[in-house]
Write an enzyme that holds these catalytic residues in place. Structure first.
Site, short mmCIF file in Angstrom:
data_model
loop_
_atom_site.label_atom_id
_atom_site.label_comp_id
_atom_site.label_asym_id
_atom_site.label_seq_id
_atom_site.Cartn_x
_atom_site.Cartn_y
_atom_site.Cartn_z
N ASN A 194 0.88 -1.17 0.00
CA ASN A 194 0.00 0.00 0.00
C ASN A 194 0.92 1.22 0.00
OD1 ASN A 194 -1.80 2.04 0.46
ND2 ASN A 194 -2.83 1.04 2.17
N HIS A 246 -13.12 2.35 -0.62
CA HIS A 246 -13.16 1.26 0.37
C HIS A 246 -13.71 -0.04 -0.23
CE1 HIS A 246 -13.52 4.42 3.84
NE2 HIS A 246 -12.26 4.01 3.74
N ARG A 291 -12.48 14.55 7.93
CA ARG A 291 -13.22 15.05 6.76
C ARG A 291 -14.66 15.37 7.15
NH1 ARG A 291 -11.60 10.05 3.53
NH2 ARG A 291 -9.37 10.34 3.27
N ARG A 315 -2.49 -2.16 -3.57
CA ARG A 315 -3.71 -1.40 -3.40
C ARG A 315 -3.61 -0.18 -4.29
NH1 ARG A 315 -5.18 3.06 0.49
NH2 ARG A 315 -7.44 3.11 0.36
N GLU A 335 -8.12 -5.77 4.64
CA GLU A 335 -7.91 -5.42 3.23
C GLU A 335 -6.69 -6.12 2.65
OE1 GLU A 335 -8.77 -1.30 4.64
OE2 GLU A 335 -9.25 -0.96 2.54
#
Ligand code: ADP
Length: 375
Positions: A7, A160, A221, A71, A360
């Site tokens: 990643n 996601h 956020r 990823r 993940e």
């Protein structure tokens, strides 16, 4: 098989080595401060990979890596599943840079660094947007002139996806269903947070949009706001960078409380913190109500990721708002420590509420092995 999962961010590189057959994690690590050599960081992704290789020599003791899975944040409209990487694929990911200017270039640097070091290594790209390629047009279109879509690709993409796909599969298993028979709502609540409406195993709506900024209240956020606020602030003298910083890094739980971390907010228990949790749980409950309608009646509600798996007080706040759907939480099950997979609703609940841990890296390792074996 042994899969290295990468990643790669603009200034960091996270990796795990996984055996997709057993799920075993053979190694993991994080290289930080890429590009900051004055503070001891590697000067680029190739040098970061040197450090990964050194660490792997120590931990794997000569066990060879069979393939690398990356990823990749943005797959645009092209990628609806994991793909074997070649030069044409790298160029295609590069072309998506305008849609994910912070992420995709870093992902490509990670891919190139591996290709230079191990030219024969099979590499697979697993896209965060891919699971949402099944969104119907009425869900992905914004009500703006068509030109914005045609010229700039402005539409809902959703993110996601790797987590949603993995969690959907595991939730279906827990309910004794095939993934293709699962209809429900999955809430991925980490630092970034989004919720997805799943119908017959496919994503039909999701709260993140053109970028990961839309939707739920997140760590830093804002999620949904009236877009005119941006125009107002521009007129007040804010710059584009100010607005980016404001909405992506200084809003959400952080903006409301000073902390972006759910645990600190729950532990502190301040009035501002409690209000922030009310705002965040109310927003999520509204999405769940909407998605219940979108999927034609959910058969399950699933919580996952750091907050979804661990923050029982937050889960309680959300589910207590869902009384109108006939959904009820079992306090003892909900409050059990640890994020183990389980049902946390009562027998009377109209449909089960589940906690399902996401992974993940495991999902990327499995997808990578599947692509390489098919080759
Ligand atoms: P990321 O998006 O960075 O992968 P995670 O999925 O790890 O994020 O989720 C991070 C969030 O989970 C943080 O807000 C953190 O406070 C929260 N969290 C982790 N463990 C707990 C816990 N035991 N109780 C409450 N919140 C928790």
């Amino acid at each position: 098989m042994i899969i290295l999962v990468i990643n790669s961010g603009s200034s960091s590189l996270k990796y795990q080595v996984r055996d997709p057959d057993t799920g075993e994690r053979l190694a993991s690590g994080l290289i930080e401060r890429i590009g900051d050599s004055s503070h001891g960081g590697p000067s680029n992704h190739a040098e970061a990979l040197d450090r990964v290789t050194e660490e792997l020599e120590a931990t794997l003791q000569g066990k060879p890596i069979d393939a690398v899975g990356h990823r990749v944040v943005h797959g645009g409209e092209r990628f609806s599943e994991p793909v074997l990487i070649n030069n044409e694929i790298i160029r295609a990911i590069d072309r998506l840079n305008p849609l994910a200017p912070l992420h995709n270039p870093a992902n490509v640097q990670g891919i190139r660094a591996i290709a230079e070091r191990w030219p024969d290594m099979p590499q697979v790209a697993v896209f965060d947007t891919a699971f949402h390629r099944t969104l119907p047009e009425h869900a992905w279109r914004y009500a703006v002139p068509d030109e914005l879509y045609k010229k700039y690709g402005i539409r809902r993409y959703g993110f996601h996806g790797t987590s949603f796909e993995y969690v959907t599969r595991h939730a279906a298993q827990m309910l004794g269903l095939q993934a293709a028979d699962f209809t429900g709502i999955v809430a991925h609540l980490g630092n970034g947070a989004s919720v997805t409406a799943v119908q017959g195993g496919r994503s039909i709506d999701t709260s993140m949009g053109f970028t990961p900024l839309e939707g739920l209240v997140m760590g830093t956020r804002s999620g949904d706001i009236d877009p005119s606020i941006l125009l107002f602030l521009l007129r007040e003298g804010y710059t584009e960078q100010d607005l980016d910083q404001l909405l992506n890094r200084e809003s959400g739980l952080k903006g409301l409380t000073g902390h972006n971390d759910m645990r600190s907010i729950e532990e502190e228990g301040s009035p501002a913190g409690m209000l922030a949790l009310d705002i965040a749980s109310y927003r999520l409950a509204k999405y769940i109500g909407g998605y219940h309608v979108a999927v034609g009646g959910a058969q399950a509600l699933v919580f996952t990721a750091g907050i979804g798996e661990n923050a029982w007080r937050f889960r309680e706040r959300v589910v207590k708002r869902l009384g109108a759907l006939g959904v009820f939480i079992d306090d003892a099950e909900n409050q059990k420590p640890g994020g183990a997979a389980r049902e946390i609703s009562t027998e009377e609940s109209a449909f089960p509420v589940l906690v399902v841990p996401t992974d993940e890296e495991a999902a990327i390792a499995e997808a990578t092995a599947a692509v390489v074996l098919k080759k």
